[in-house]
Design a protein around this motif. Structure first.
Motif, PDB file in Angstrom:
ATOM      1  N   THR A  32       0.848  -1.210   0.000  1.00  0.00           N
ATOM      2  CA  THR A  32       0.000   0.000   0.000  1.00  0.00           C
ATOM      3  C   THR A  32       0.880   1.256   0.000  1.00  0.00           C
ATOM      4  O   THR A  32       0.657   2.188  -0.773  1.00  0.00           O
ATOM      5  CB  THR A  32      -0.911  -0.001   1.252  1.00  0.00           C
ATOM      6  OG1 THR A  32      -1.659  -1.204   1.249  1.00  0.00           O
ATOM      7  CG2 THR A  32      -1.841   1.187   1.284  1.00  0.00           C
ATOM      8  N   ASN A  33       1.910   1.245   0.856  1.00  0.00           N
ATOM      9  CA  ASN A  33       2.772   2.435   0.961  1.00  0.00           C
ATOM     10  C   ASN A  33       3.578   2.686  -0.314  1.00  0.00           C
ATOM     11  O   ASN A  33       4.080   3.793  -0.529  1.00  0.00           O
ATOM     12  CB  ASN A  33       3.717   2.299   2.159  1.00  0.00           C
ATOM     13  CG  ASN A  33       2.979   2.471   3.469  1.00  0.00           C
ATOM     14  OD1 ASN A  33       1.906   3.073   3.503  1.00  0.00           O
ATOM     15  ND2 ASN A  33       3.542   1.956   4.557  1.00  0.00           N
ATOM     16  N   LEU A  34       3.719   1.633  -1.135  1.00  0.00           N
ATOM     17  CA  LEU A  34       4.494   1.784  -2.371  1.00  0.00           C
ATOM     18  C   LEU A  34       3.638   2.263  -3.542  1.00  0.00           C
ATOM     19  O   LEU A  34       4.149   2.479  -4.644  1.00  0.00           O
ATOM     20  CB  LEU A  34       5.142   0.438  -2.734  1.00  0.00           C
ATOM     21  CG  LEU A  34       6.393   0.084  -1.924  1.00  0.00           C
ATOM     22  CD1 LEU A  34       6.680  -1.401  -1.975  1.00  0.00           C
ATOM     23  CD2 LEU A  34       7.592   0.899  -2.425  1.00  0.00           C
ATOM     24  N   GLN A  35       2.330   2.432  -3.271  1.00  0.00           N
ATOM     25  CA  GLN A  35       1.448   2.842  -4.370  1.00  0.00           C
ATOM     26  C   GLN A  35       1.448   4.352  -4.535  1.00  0.00           C
ATOM     27  O   GLN A  35       0.477   5.021  -4.208  1.00  0.00           O
ATOM     28  CB  GLN A  35       0.039   2.318  -4.127  1.00  0.00           C
ATOM     29  CG  GLN A  35      -0.074   0.865  -4.534  1.00  0.00           C
ATOM     30  CD  GLN A  35      -1.354   0.238  -4.051  1.00  0.00           C
ATOM     31  OE1 GLN A  35      -2.258   0.937  -3.598  1.00  0.00           O
ATOM     32  NE2 GLN A  35      -1.427  -1.074  -4.124  1.00  0.00           N
ATOM     33  N   PHE A  36       2.566   4.882  -4.964  1.00  0.00           N
ATOM     34  CA  PHE A  36       2.610   6.308  -5.299  1.00  0.00           C
ATOM     35  C   PHE A  36       3.368   6.462  -6.620  1.00  0.00           C
ATOM     36  O   PHE A  36       4.152   5.586  -6.995  1.00  0.00           O
ATOM     37  CB  PHE A  36       3.280   7.120  -4.174  1.00  0.00           C
ATOM     38  CG  PHE A  36       4.719   6.747  -3.930  1.00  0.00           C
ATOM     39  CD1 PHE A  36       5.756   7.413  -4.585  1.00  0.00           C
ATOM     40  CD2 PHE A  36       5.049   5.726  -3.036  1.00  0.00           C
ATOM     41  CE1 PHE A  36       7.086   7.063  -4.351  1.00  0.00           C
ATOM     42  CE2 PHE A  36       6.378   5.381  -2.812  1.00  0.00           C
ATOM     43  CZ  PHE A  36       7.393   6.058  -3.470  1.00  0.00           C
ATOM     44  N   GLN A  37       3.074   7.534  -7.278  1.00  0.00           N
ATOM     45  CA  GLN A  37       3.706   7.782  -8.568  1.00  0.00           C
ATOM     46  C   GLN A  37       4.973   8.594  -8.373  1.00  0.00           C
ATOM     47  O   GLN A  37       4.999   9.521  -7.569  1.00  0.00           O
ATOM     48  CB  GLN A  37       2.760   8.592  -9.487  1.00  0.00           C
ATOM     49  CG  GLN A  37       1.459   7.885  -9.827  1.00  0.00           C
ATOM     50  CD  GLN A  37       1.687   6.606 -10.629  1.00  0.00           C
ATOM     51  OE1 GLN A  37       2.567   6.554 -11.491  1.00  0.00           O
ATOM     52  NE2 GLN A  37       0.930   5.557 -10.336  1.00  0.00           N
ATOM     53  N   CYS A  38       6.029   8.215  -9.047  1.00  0.00           N
ATOM     54  CA  CYS A  38       7.217   9.071  -9.105  1.00  0.00           C
ATOM     55  C   CYS A  38       7.922   8.762 -10.419  1.00  0.00           C
ATOM     56  O   CYS A  38       7.512   7.863 -11.144  1.00  0.00           O
ATOM     57  CB  CYS A  38       8.113   8.876  -7.883  1.00  0.00           C
ATOM     58  SG  CYS A  38       8.917   7.289  -7.804  1.00  0.00           S
ATOM     59  N   GLU A  39       8.997   9.477 -10.691  1.00  0.00           N
ATOM     60  CA  GLU A  39       9.622   9.341 -12.014  1.00  0.00           C
ATOM     61  C   GLU A  39      10.372   8.028 -12.169  1.00  0.00           C
ATOM     62  O   GLU A  39      10.753   7.663 -13.266  1.00  0.00           O
ATOM     63  CB  GLU A  39      10.575  10.517 -12.236  1.00  0.00           C
ATOM     64  CG  GLU A  39       9.808  11.829 -12.259  1.00  0.00           C
ATOM     65  CD  GLU A  39      10.366  12.837 -13.239  1.00  0.00           C
ATOM     66  OE1 GLU A  39      11.517  12.657 -13.670  1.00  0.00           O
ATOM     67  OE2 GLU A  39       9.627  13.793 -13.541  1.00  0.00           O
ATOM     68  N   ALA A  40      10.576   7.327 -11.047  1.00  0.00           N
ATOM     69  CA  ALA A  40      11.405   6.113 -11.080  1.00  0.00           C
ATOM     70  C   ALA A  40      10.769   5.021 -11.931  1.00  0.00           C
ATOM     71  O   ALA A  40       9.549   4.927 -12.027  1.00  0.00           O
ATOM     72  CB  ALA A  40      11.571   5.608  -9.656  1.00  0.00           C
ATOM     73  N   ASN A  41      11.619   4.203 -12.534  1.00  0.00           N
ATOM     74  CA  ASN A  41      11.089   3.007 -13.201  1.00  0.00           C
ATOM     75  C   ASN A  41      11.810   1.761 -12.689  1.00  0.00           C
ATOM     76  O   ASN A  41      12.014   0.798 -13.410  1.00  0.00           O
ATOM     77  CB  ASN A  41      11.160   3.114 -14.730  1.00  0.00           C
ATOM     78  CG  ASN A  41      12.578   3.408 -15.169  1.00  0.00           C
ATOM     79  OD1 ASN A  41      13.493   3.422 -14.350  1.00  0.00           O
ATOM     80  ND2 ASN A  41      12.769   3.639 -16.453  1.00  0.00           N
ATOM     81  N   SER A  42      12.216   1.831 -11.409  1.00  0.00           N
ATOM     82  CA  SER A  42      12.926   0.693 -10.806  1.00  0.00           C
ATOM     83  C   SER A  42      11.943  -0.429 -10.487  1.00  0.00           C
ATOM     84  O   SER A  42      10.734  -0.220 -10.451  1.00  0.00           O
ATOM     85  CB  SER A  42      13.635   1.152  -9.526  1.00  0.00           C
ATOM     86  OG  SER A  42      12.693   1.701  -8.652  1.00  0.00           O
TER      87      SER A  42
END
Ligand SMILES: C[S@@+](CC[C@H](N)C(=O)[O-])C[C@H]1O[C@@H](n2cnc3c(N)ncnc32)[C@H](O)[C@@H]1O
Length: 182
Positions: A32-42
């Motif tokens: 749940t905590n990882l469900q955010f958008q950012c520029e990363a594509n890791s």
């Protein structure tokens, strides 16, 4: 993995990461905590598993390990999950941490770092030097001590409780971040 703090930071830094926790609840909270958008594509993986058995990772494949184990059974993270080392008293806890240290050593690339956060604990009014005892597990597993960082802690939620327990005498007011090198 806990609530996924290290994985969130890994994602923000655009690093690939694998998080492991024995508690399935930790996996779902982290996801749940990882469900955010950012520029990363890791690529970030979560895994319900035991840090003493990382068979799903081949030898010498990992660039950095960051781990924050329970402080023996000071805070219990589950009631009865098999393998949960937060249910173990200090000596049994350290036996499992030695296995986790050996697994960490196995999966890490040579020359790379393993950072471990841990604090001391107080039992029956006496300090148990859990930090240094755990440091010894990692040294015995083959690591070298690169750094011992002291993290001061103030104004914690439990400060009032410990002040009463300790009759307003000295409180444990630091934790360690050991940085080990393979
Ligand atoms: C101190 S917490 C980690 C907190 C984390 N740093 C965070 O930011 O949320 C310790 C975690 O170790 C987990 N744990 C206990 N025994 C374990 C084991 N054998 N293998 C992997 N994780 C374990 C617990 O479920 C708990 O989530």
């Amino acid at each position: 993995m806990g609530s996924g703090t290290a994985l969130v930071e890994a994602k923000l830094l655009n690093r690939n990461a694998i998080g492991v926790d024995i508690n399935p609840q930790s996996v779902s909270i982290s996801e749940t905590n990882l469900q955010f958008q950012c520029e990363a594509n890791s690529k970030i993986f979560t895994r319900n598993g035991n840090a003493t058995d990382l068979h799903f990772i081949n030898d010498g494949r990992i660039d950095f390990i960051c781990t924050h184990p329970p402080y023996a059974n000071i805070i219990k993270y589950s009631k009865e999950i098999k393998g949960d080392i937060s249910l173990l008293a200090v000596d049994e806890f350290l036996v499992e941490m030695k296995k986790a240290a050996e697994e960490a050593f196995r999966v890490l690339k040579k020359g790379k770092m393993c950072a471990v956060m841990i604090g001391d604990v107080r039992k029956y009014g006496k300090v148990v030097p859990l930090g240094f005892r755990m440091m010894d597990c990692f040294l015995q597993a083959g690591f070298m001590n690169k750094e011992i960082i002291i993290k001061e802690q103030h104004n914690c939620r439990s400060t009032n409780y410990w002040e009463k327990q300790n009759n307003k005498f000295l409180l444990l007011a630091h934790e360690y971040i050991f940085v080990f090198q393979k």
